[in-house]
Motif scaffolding. Structure first.
Motif, PDB file in Angstrom:
ATOM      1  N   GLY A  65       0.784  -1.220   0.000  1.00 39.84           N
ATOM      2  CA  GLY A  65       0.000   0.000   0.000  1.00 39.84           C
ATOM      3  C   GLY A  65       0.817   1.271   0.000  1.00 39.84           C
ATOM      4  O   GLY A  65       0.258   2.371  -0.040  1.00 39.84           O
ATOM      5  N   GLU A  66       2.136   1.168   0.012  1.00 44.94           N
ATOM      6  CA  GLU A  66       2.998   2.357   0.044  1.00 44.94           C
ATOM      7  C   GLU A  66       3.292   2.840  -1.373  1.00 44.94           C
ATOM      8  O   GLU A  66       3.294   2.066  -2.337  1.00 44.94           O
ATOM      9  CB  GLU A  66       4.308   2.022   0.755  1.00 44.94           C
ATOM     10  N   THR A  67       3.537   4.132  -1.497  1.00 50.11           N
ATOM     11  CA  THR A  67       3.962   4.712  -2.772  1.00 50.11           C
ATOM     12  C   THR A  67       5.376   5.246  -2.604  1.00 50.11           C
ATOM     13  O   THR A  67       5.619   6.116  -1.763  1.00 50.11           O
ATOM     14  CB  THR A  67       3.020   5.847  -3.199  1.00 50.11           C
ATOM     15  N   ARG A 203      -3.737   7.948  -8.351  1.00 52.91           N
ATOM     16  CA  ARG A 203      -4.228   8.319  -7.016  1.00 52.91           C
ATOM     17  C   ARG A 203      -5.261   7.318  -6.522  1.00 52.91           C
ATOM     18  O   ARG A 203      -5.299   6.989  -5.338  1.00 52.91           O
ATOM     19  CB  ARG A 203      -4.799   9.731  -7.049  1.00 52.91           C
ATOM     20  N   ARG A 204      -6.115   6.844  -7.432  1.00 48.45           N
ATOM     21  CA  ARG A 204      -7.093   5.816  -7.030  1.00 48.45           C
ATOM     22  C   ARG A 204      -6.383   4.505  -6.716  1.00 48.45           C
ATOM     23  O   ARG A 204      -6.741   3.801  -5.768  1.00 48.45           O
ATOM     24  CB  ARG A 204      -8.127   5.607  -8.137  1.00 48.45           C
ATOM     25  N   LYS A 206      -3.458   4.076  -5.505  1.00 50.24           N
ATOM     26  CA  LYS A 206      -2.769   4.174  -4.217  1.00 50.24           C
ATOM     27  C   LYS A 206      -3.633   3.689  -3.058  1.00 50.24           C
ATOM     28  O   LYS A 206      -3.116   3.269  -2.026  1.00 50.24           O
ATOM     29  CB  LYS A 206      -2.362   5.618  -3.955  1.00 50.24           C
ATOM     30  N   GLU A 207      -4.953   3.743  -3.218  1.00 50.88           N
ATOM     31  CA  GLU A 207      -5.845   3.346  -2.137  1.00 50.88           C
ATOM     32  C   GLU A 207      -5.855   1.838  -1.919  1.00 50.88           C
ATOM     33  O   GLU A 207      -6.293   1.365  -0.873  1.00 50.88           O
ATOM     34  CB  GLU A 207      -7.262   3.841  -2.439  1.00 50.88           C
ATOM     35  N   ARG A 208      -5.386   1.073  -2.909  1.00 54.92           N
ATOM     36  CA  ARG A 208      -5.457  -0.392  -2.785  1.00 54.92           C
ATOM     37  C   ARG A 208      -4.159  -1.111  -3.126  1.00 54.92           C
ATOM     38  O   ARG A 208      -4.015  -2.293  -2.790  1.00 54.92           O
ATOM     39  CB  ARG A 208      -6.558  -0.939  -3.703  1.00 54.92           C
ATOM     40  N   THR A 210       0.371  -1.023  -4.323  1.00 54.05           N
ATOM     41  CA  THR A 210       1.715  -0.499  -4.070  1.00 54.05           C
ATOM     42  C   THR A 210       2.260   0.091  -5.358  1.00 54.05           C
ATOM     43  O   THR A 210       2.187  -0.543  -6.416  1.00 54.05           O
ATOM     44  CB  THR A 210       2.640  -1.626  -3.568  1.00 54.05           C
ATOM     45  N   GLU A 226       4.655   8.877  -0.600  1.00 52.46           N
ATOM     46  CA  GLU A 226       4.933   9.096   0.817  1.00 52.46           C
ATOM     47  C   GLU A 226       6.439   9.114   1.088  1.00 52.46           C
ATOM     48  O   GLU A 226       6.929   9.923   1.867  1.00 52.46           O
ATOM     49  CB  GLU A 226       4.303   7.991   1.679  1.00 52.46           C
TER      50      GLU A 226
END
Length: 466
Positions: A65-67, A203-204, A206-208, A210, A226
């Motif tokens: 889940g990290e960017t 961006r969408r 990123k919610e689910r 990596t 992040e």
């Protein structure tokens, strides 16, 4: 190496990659045959190549889940790292583990057969990424609509422009239900409309999922990520908060371009840094219920702001004045103000420039200006003199949030200069408004009208709100 966890999407342990460089084509054949024969004869094998280490002892843990943004100069090892993550390139040493389906958009043209049509390449790429033929058929219309290349979908991709190529490649990876997305600078060749569409998708995602994102656009890294990884000559130069790493890299590149006379004292040494710079505490002013224009409260931050100073000049004061000339810390959107940036000169400056720009909390530059090219510009300054840049303008209508002002003094021209003193957050300010302004920056309107008319009875326009 960072401590791994059971929730790691990607775990990299001491990865290195070595390429053999040959001076002549025949040396490649010699390297394959001669050393083997020499070893059979008990002799020390000769070497007909030199080693180039694209990556050296890189360790990294990316949580699910990290960017993560990856930045660095050309040749720093960014693309090599991403190819190893995708499995298209084998490392020389070290190990890597990934959890879940990986989809990648690497250098332009990778994974596509130029002789195949766009439709055939969609089926080929999606199948390689793990979709069945039935799944591809069910999603093909969505992929084609996302790409938006029309009838070219049935033309060989060798006839595509670079932008069309990226459109189709990104459309495929956006529809394969990947757990990990890897993007390598490919979006730079797309048009603005498609790039914005891709950013909305990311961006969408990123919610689910990596995301590992490589870009030379520092603002995109700050906006999307992040954390950031700065690679320099194949090694980890810095790893930490995306904004902190991006600012350090920006400082480094500015000094490289302008050939600053001395290194900045805050330039990070080659090591992993989890940056945790404290932020100023901002008190939120009370907004009157009837007030429609944004209230802007300033907090001077010169002592705490980060940046660099070559010693040639130093910014000593930043003042925002009302139209009456009175200094204040509270303003409203639409006010006419004068910004003054004062700098003390320590060495002879030719063509000094004073400038500023305002950024939002994501690091996006909203507006700014510098003194270069104006008729009142100073041509030179001597040690001991004080320079004051003065800018009179109307404050825009900003949405509620926290903003910062970067201020700087340089020498030269906007394209060829030495940045003598650069402060990332010389002023921090808070905006409170009861209205929802459209866009990143609003402008004050003198009049807004809504009118109606009919053939029988025409009515005069009615003023609304202003």
């Amino acid at each position: 190496m960072e401590s791994t966890s059971s929730q790691s999407a990607i775990s990299i342990a001491r990865i290195s990659k070595c390429h053999h460089i040959y001076e002549r084509p025949e040396d490649r054949l010699k390297q394959i045959i001669i050393p083997r024969l020499q070893r059979l004869c008990g002799r020390t094998p000769s070497t007909f190549c030199r080693d180039f280490w694209a990556l050296k002892d890189v360790s990294l843990n990316i949580r699910t889940g990290e960017t993560l943004g990856v930045i660095g100069r050309n040749g720093a090892g960014k693309s090599t790292l991403l190819q190893i993550l995708c499995g298209t390139l084998a490392q020389t040493a070290g190990s890597i583990e990934t959890q879940g389906r990986v989809a990648a958009l690497l250098e332009l043209g990778s994974g596509f057969n130029p002789e195949f049509t766009g439709r055939e390449n969609v089926y080929l790429n999606a199948a390689v990424l793990g979709l069945t033929k039935q799944q591809i058929e069910g999603r093909f219309d969505d992929i084609a609509a996302f790409a938006g290349i029309g009838e070219f979908i049935d033309q060989p991709v060798k006839t595509y422009s670079s932008g069309m190529f990226v459109r189709l490649a990104f459309a495929v990876i956006a529809h394969v239900d990947a757990d990990i997305l890897i993007i390598d600078e490919a979006l730079a060749v797309g048009d603005a409309v498609f790039t914005q569409k891709c950013m909305r998708f990311l961006r969408r995602f990123k919610e689910r999922g990596t995301l590992v994102f490589v870009s030379h656009d520092i603002n995109s890294v700050i906006n999307l990520c992040e954390r950031a990884l700065w690679l320099d000559q194949g090694t980890v130069r810095m790893l930490g908060n995306a904004k902190e790493v991006a600012e350090a890299y920006f400082q480094y590149t500015m000094q490289e371009v302008t050939e600053a006379p001395q290194p900045a004292p805050c330039l990070p040494s080659p090591r992993v840094v989890e940056a945790q710079t404290p932020r100023p505490q901002i008190a939120t002013p009370v907004q009157p219920a009837h007030e429609e224009r944004p209230t802007i409260t300033l907090f001077k931050n010169l002592q705490e702001s980060t940046g660099w100073n070559t010693g040639g000049a130093k910014i000593t004061a930043v003042r925002l004045l009302k139209n009456t000339g009175e200094e204040s810390t509270v303003f409203q959107g639409g006010d006419v103000v004068r910004l003054e940036i004062e700098a003390a000169v320590s060495q002879e400056l030719t063509s000094p420039i004073v400038g500023f720009f305002v950024k939002d909390k994501l690091g996006q530059a909203l507006f700014g200006e510098n003194t270069y090219g104006y008729s009142q510009a100073v041509q030179s300054a001597a040690p001991g003199e004080t320079l004051t840049g003065s800018f009179q303008f109307t404050l825009p209508l900003l949405p509620s949030g926290t903003y910062s002002m970067t201020v700087a003094i340089a020498e030269g021209t906007p394209t060829q200069n030495v940045q003598h003193h650069w402060l990332h957050e010389g002023v921090v300010f808070n905006v409170v408004t009861s209205r929802l302004w459209l866009g990143l920056v609003g402008i004050p309107y003198e009049k807004v009208l809504l009118s109606k008319s009919s053939s029988a009875n025409k009515q005069a326009p009615t003023a609304l709100g202003v």
